[in-house]
Design an enzyme around this catalytic site. Sequence first.
Site, PDB file in Angstrom:
ATOM      1  N   GLU A 176      -2.094  -0.360  -6.224  1.00 45.32           N
ATOM      2  CA  GLU A 176      -1.918  -1.492  -5.554  1.00 45.32           C
ATOM      3  C   GLU A 176      -2.421  -2.621  -6.559  1.00 45.32           C
ATOM      4  O   GLU A 176      -3.740  -2.809  -6.737  1.00 45.32           O
ATOM      5  CB  GLU A 176      -2.900  -1.410  -4.367  1.00 45.32           C
ATOM      6  CG  GLU A 176      -2.813  -0.300  -3.574  1.00 45.32           C
ATOM      7  CD  GLU A 176      -4.011   0.016  -2.779  1.00 45.32           C
ATOM      8  OE1 GLU A 176      -4.802  -0.909  -2.107  1.00 45.32           O
ATOM      9  OE2 GLU A 176      -4.640   1.016  -2.862  1.00 45.32           O
TER      10      GLU A 176
ATOM     11  N   HIS B 156       0.890  -1.181   0.125  1.00 43.19           N
ATOM     12  CA  HIS B 156       0.064  -0.153   0.057  1.00 43.19           C
ATOM     13  C   HIS B 156       0.961   1.225   0.030  1.00 43.19           C
ATOM     14  O   HIS B 156       0.585   2.301   0.499  1.00 43.19           O
ATOM     15  CB  HIS B 156      -0.812   0.062   1.327  1.00 43.19           C
ATOM     16  CG  HIS B 156      -2.066   0.770   0.936  1.00 43.19           C
ATOM     17  ND1 HIS B 156      -2.152   2.022   0.774  1.00 43.19           N
ATOM     18  CD2 HIS B 156      -3.500   0.259   0.707  1.00 43.19           C
ATOM     19  CE1 HIS B 156      -3.588   2.275   0.602  1.00 43.19           C
ATOM     20  NE2 HIS B 156      -4.239   1.391   0.495  1.00 43.19           N
TER      21      HIS B 156
END
Length: 340
Positions: free
Chosen positions: A305, A172
Amino acid sequence: MLEQTTFNAPDGAPYQLITLQNENGMRVQFMDWGATWLSCKVPVNDTLREVLLGCKVDNYPTHQSYLGASVGRYANRIANAQFELNGELIKLSSNQGKHQLHGGEGFDKRRWNIQECGENFVCFSLHSVDGDQGFPGNVDVSVTYTLTGDNSVKIEYAGMCDKDTALNLTNHTYFNLENAEQGSDVREHTLRLNADFYLPVDNEGIPNSPLKHVVNTSFDFRIAKPIKQDFLQGDQQATKGYDHSFIVNKAWQKPCVLLTSPTGDLSLEVRTSQAALQVYTGNYLAGTPTRNGELYADFSGIALETQCLPDTPNHPEWQNYGGIQKAGGRYYQWTEFKFK
């Protein structure tokens, strides 16, 4: 280089920090708490430029933005914190209203073991017990970060489970190729995506439609354009900007992402074995602490992501893209971030 902090993590032990550097002077740093990518300093015009958003080490357990963290057991959202698997209703812990986000009290909030460390890589491992956050099965996972000589960071995820389960790991990290320390508006960057389809979601981030083609929508990044160009148009309005998954085209063969700084002096290419990519423009970053004790504003960074689609455990039609791991099978995915 391995070092430890003089202060302790929530489990009472110091944080372990690992720094790697290549022959070009590029320097990256990782941490055992959350198997977190802390820093990435890239040579640009004879200086080192920080390109990752980050905060002080002791802020990582408490901030809410998942800065640089390894996310699991299931990255992204699972609607109503439940799904059916092999005829059984699996009930999960909820941590975003009635839904589960990023595995609940997940892998980002654990201390990982430093399994192996070399001159250009570090491997972290973690054991997740049967029933962890409601997920079935014991799972052993690892995350390996490798710094290459061509200014790339490769992340490899591996795992094994003893029961069928939901498994979807990602990183992330938020990127800002211009000013990650203070967090300039990342919407000034130019973005190209090798993606023909995106997944609409409602205002809670839950898919509410089949996949849609990007043609004639604000989600068409097949030709590079400034992120701000079509910002807050169409399906973005539900999420205050981009926070959507795209199906990427043969992303292991050519980049699925090309992100370029506003001045054009630095670019990031992303390749991956994953089928999908969540693009999040930091729509709710405001209040996240910086490394110097200030606060980031919304849109200070972009998260790229690589993963499978959100809420896949509740959508059998998407499970060919991943998301459900069979007992005894080997989970393996990789993503490479190349700076140039």
